[in-house]
Scaffold this motif. Sequence first.
Motif: not given
Lengths: 112, 115
Positions: A33, A101, B33, B35, B37, B45, B47, B50, B91, B95-96, B100, B103-106
Motif C-alpha cells: 500500500y 499493516q 478490524y 487498530f 498505531y 508508525l 503497530f 488489532r 492513530f 478496516s473492513g 486493507n 482502511m481509514r485512519f483517524g
Amino acid sequence: DAGITQSPRHKVTETGTPVTLRCHQTENHRYMYWYRQDPGHGLRLIHYSYGVKDTDKGEVSDGYSVSRSKTEDFLLTLESATSSQTSVYFCAIEQGTGNEQFFGPGTRLTVL
Amino acid sequence: AQKVTQAQTEISVVEKEDVTLDCVYETRDTTYYLFWYKQPPSGELVFLIRRNSFDEQNEISGRYSWNFQKSTSSFNFTITASQVVDSAVYFCALSGPYNNNDMRFGAGTRLTVKP
C-alpha cells in the motif's frame, strides 16, 4: 521489523517534474500500500497492490500512478508534481491474519 | 463509507497521570478490524494492537489498555502512569473484513507527557 525500506527518504523537487518513490520489501508479502500523511487527515490510501501487476486506486489517487513488476518492489510515481503533493509518504505491507499493516520509515517529499 | 473520528487533537499530561485517547468509528460492515498505531517524534508508525469486531474483550498490555464497545462504536486507548516516552501521535484505524484497500485512519491525537 517487517523488512520494508523506502527510497529516497527525503526529496525536494520542483513543480512539474516527475518523481518516483520506491518501496522495497524482503518478505514476499502479497499486499502492498501507498499512503500519504498530512496534518489533520491522518493517513490516506493512494494506491494498493494485491500482486505483481495487480494494482488499484485508493481514496486519493488523482495525480499518482503505481507499478509493481516484482513482488518486492512497489513504485509510486507523480507524473508532474504539484505543491499539493508535498507530504510524507508511507508504504505498508499487510501481514498476519487480521489485516495488520506494517509501515516503512516514510519519505518526506517537498514540491516547491 | 467507513469513518474514524479522534476528537482530541492534542492532549497534554504530566508524567504518571493516566490518559485516555478516544476513538469513535462508523461502518456498515458486521465484520471489521480496529487498530491503534503510535507515531513517535522520529516519524515511524508503530503497530500497537488489532481488534476484530467479534472480540469485545478488553485488552491490557503493560501500561496500555484498550476498551472496545460496539454499543457506542468506540475503541478507546488508555495509558496508565504515563511516561515521557509515551509522547507521540496516536492513530486509530478501521478496516473492513477483507484486505486493507478501504482502511481509514483517524486524524490522530498528539499526546505530550511532561516530566
